[in-house]
Design an enzyme around this catalytic site. Structure first.
Site, PDB file in Angstrom:
ATOM      1  N   ASN A 206     -10.524  -1.101   0.471  1.00 29.45           N
ATOM      2  CA  ASN A 206     -11.733  -0.553   1.092  1.00 29.45           C
ATOM      3  C   ASN A 206     -11.818   0.969   1.044  1.00 29.45           C
ATOM      4  O   ASN A 206     -12.880   1.540   1.279  1.00 29.45           O
ATOM      5  CB  ASN A 206     -11.837  -1.023   2.545  1.00 29.45           C
ATOM      6  CG  ASN A 206     -10.651  -0.612   3.394  1.00 29.45           C
ATOM      7  OD1 ASN A 206      -9.517  -1.008   3.114  1.00 29.45           O
ATOM      8  ND2 ASN A 206     -10.886   0.176   4.431  1.00 29.45           N
ATOM      9  N   HIS A 207     -10.705   1.655   0.722  1.00 26.68           N
ATOM     10  CA  HIS A 207     -10.735   3.110   0.603  1.00 26.68           C
ATOM     11  C   HIS A 207     -10.910   3.580  -0.847  1.00 26.68           C
ATOM     12  O   HIS A 207     -10.726   4.764  -1.133  1.00 26.68           O
ATOM     13  CB  HIS A 207      -9.443   3.711   1.168  1.00 26.68           C
ATOM     14  CG  HIS A 207      -9.357   3.628   2.652  1.00 26.68           C
ATOM     15  ND1 HIS A 207      -8.150   3.667   3.337  1.00 26.68           N
ATOM     16  CD2 HIS A 207     -10.308   3.501   3.612  1.00 26.68           C
ATOM     17  CE1 HIS A 207      -8.368   3.567   4.633  1.00 26.68           C
ATOM     18  NE2 HIS A 207      -9.681   3.462   4.817  1.00 26.68           N
TER      19      HIS A 207
ATOM     20  N   GLU B 216      -4.591   2.294  -2.758  1.00 24.14           N
ATOM     21  CA  GLU B 216      -5.803   2.778  -2.089  1.00 24.14           C
ATOM     22  C   GLU B 216      -5.539   3.803  -0.982  1.00 24.14           C
ATOM     23  O   GLU B 216      -6.471   4.427  -0.493  1.00 24.14           O
ATOM     24  CB  GLU B 216      -6.604   1.602  -1.526  1.00 24.14           C
ATOM     25  CG  GLU B 216      -5.993   0.930  -0.329  1.00 24.14           C
ATOM     26  CD  GLU B 216      -7.022   0.742   0.787  1.00 24.14           C
ATOM     27  OE1 GLU B 216      -8.224   0.870   0.549  1.00 24.14           O
ATOM     28  OE2 GLU B 216      -6.586   0.497   1.921  1.00 24.14           O
TER      29      GLU B 216
ATOM     30  N   HIS C 101      -3.473  -4.346   3.107  1.00 24.70           N
ATOM     31  CA  HIS C 101      -4.398  -3.645   4.006  1.00 24.70           C
ATOM     32  C   HIS C 101      -3.814  -3.347   5.384  1.00 24.70           C
ATOM     33  O   HIS C 101      -4.020  -2.257   5.906  1.00 24.70           O
ATOM     34  CB  HIS C 101      -5.721  -4.388   4.179  1.00 24.70           C
ATOM     35  CG  HIS C 101      -6.666  -3.706   5.129  1.00 24.70           C
ATOM     36  ND1 HIS C 101      -7.230  -2.466   4.856  1.00 24.70           N
ATOM     37  CD2 HIS C 101      -7.138  -4.071   6.354  1.00 24.70           C
ATOM     38  CE1 HIS C 101      -8.013  -2.108   5.862  1.00 24.70           C
ATOM     39  NE2 HIS C 101      -7.970  -3.061   6.778  1.00 24.70           N
TER      40      HIS C 101
ATOM     41  N   ASP D 224       0.807  -1.214   0.000  1.00 29.14           N
ATOM     42  CA  ASP D 224       0.000   0.000   0.000  1.00 29.14           C
ATOM     43  C   ASP D 224       0.848   1.276   0.000  1.00 29.14           C
ATOM     44  O   ASP D 224       1.559   1.561   0.955  1.00 29.14           O
ATOM     45  CB  ASP D 224      -0.902   0.031   1.232  1.00 29.14           C
ATOM     46  CG  ASP D 224      -1.780  -1.207   1.364  1.00 29.14           C
ATOM     47  OD1 ASP D 224      -1.264  -2.313   1.156  1.00 29.14           O
ATOM     48  OD2 ASP D 224      -2.961  -1.064   1.707  1.00 29.14           O
TER      49      ASP D 224
ATOM     50  N   HIS E 227      -0.710  -2.966   6.376  1.00 26.97           N
ATOM     51  CA  HIS E 227       0.478  -2.112   6.295  1.00 26.97           C
ATOM     52  C   HIS E 227       1.675  -2.657   7.058  1.00 26.97           C
ATOM     53  O   HIS E 227       2.696  -1.982   7.171  1.00 26.97           O
ATOM     54  CB  HIS E 227       0.174  -0.683   6.803  1.00 26.97           C
ATOM     55  CG  HIS E 227      -0.820   0.053   5.980  1.00 26.97           C
ATOM     56  ND1 HIS E 227      -1.032   1.409   6.099  1.00 26.97           N
ATOM     57  CD2 HIS E 227      -1.683  -0.372   5.011  1.00 26.97           C
ATOM     58  CE1 HIS E 227      -1.983   1.801   5.258  1.00 26.97           C
ATOM     59  NE2 HIS E 227      -2.381   0.721   4.597  1.00 26.97           N
TER      60      HIS E 227
END
Length: 268
Positions: A67-68, A39, A180, A8, A182
């Site tokens: 999800n973002h 994201e 997700h 990410d 991180h």
């Protein structure tokens, strides 16, 4: 064949790290195909159209999301302009964008490999999307018939759900990698039926914050239980991801290797 996948990208520090270091990584590791998760690329909260263009001006083949994906409202209207950007497949239809894509990669010997990249979101401690296990099942034949390789970004919170999905895809997917949280995990391996797996590939962004956010803000919210606007951390930057070495004849992963590097302090 070598594939590089970066975790990410978080905010401006992550985007700057990609711009400065990705060409070097591609040369150093003889990378043929590159995927990043985007994201969190705009202030840690979604992806703006401007930042999407910035990322795709780099040597990046595919950007997956999570999800973002809709946090930047403009992206609902512009995601269709970027065929290289994949949002979670298990959003209820109709939904802008696409949950998977088939991309071509030209190897050094001019052979063309077709690579399916799929993005799925988990359900545990996550927004209530369609069941990812059920959602991918109907398209498995299509993916296998259309692509030489199938790579799945499983964007999820729960370790158990990620591991279970890895086994569910074992023998079908070329690789299943988690995003997700991180935080890079140390469980990279090749599963019994040949699928490469890791629970989370980590993040590309601030090292000295709390999963990307200024640590003092997080400490204050945890101590006071009062909300405060998140700000991207400053300081050292980390680059996290994995590299997949692929047997070009068998189209299977020979080796999965974690990438973890830090670079000098990165100011806002």
């Amino acid at each position: 064949m070598n594939i590089l996948i970066l975790g990410d990208i978080y905010g401006r520090p992550g985007r700057k790290a990609v711009k400065e270091k990705l060409p070097q990584l591609i040369t150093q590791y003889q990378i043929d195909f590159t995927i990043v998760n985007g994201e969190n690329a705009s202030g840690g909260n979604g992806l703006t159209t401007k930042n999407a263009k910035e990322l795709l001006n780099q040597p990046i083949d595919v950007v997956t999301m999570g999800n973002h994906v809709w946090q930047q409202k403009e992206f609902l209207e512009t995601i269709e302009d970027f065929p290289q950007i994949i949002r979670p497949l298990n959003y209820p239809e109709p939904c802008p964008g696409k949950g998977y894509g088939i991309f071509e990669c030209r190897l050094k010997n001019d052979e063309i490999k077709k690579i399916a990249v799929v993005n799925l979101s988990g359900q545990i401690f996550m927004p209530a999307l369609d069941n990812p296990f059920n959602r991918i099942s109907p398209i498995m034949d299509e993916l296998k018939n259309s692509a030489d390789l199938v790579l799945i970004d499983f964007h999820a919170e729960a370790t158990s759900e990620k591991i279970a999905f890895g086994y569910f895809m074992d023998g079908f997917a070329t690789a299943v990698y988690g995003t997700h949280t991180h935080v890079q995990t140390a469980d990279e391996r090749i599963l019994p039926l040949g699928t490469a797996y890791i629970t989370d590939i980590g993040m590309t962004g601030p090292l000295d914050g709390v999963i990307g956010v200024d640590r003092e803000i997080i400490l204050e919210t945890m101590l006071t239980k009062r909300p405060k606007r998140f700000e991207t951390a400053t300081g050292a930057v980390q680059i996290n991801g994995i590299m997949l070495e692929i047997d070009e004849i068998e189209n299977k992963v020979i080796r999965i290797t974690r990438l973890y590097e830090t670079i000098e302090e990165n100011k806002k």
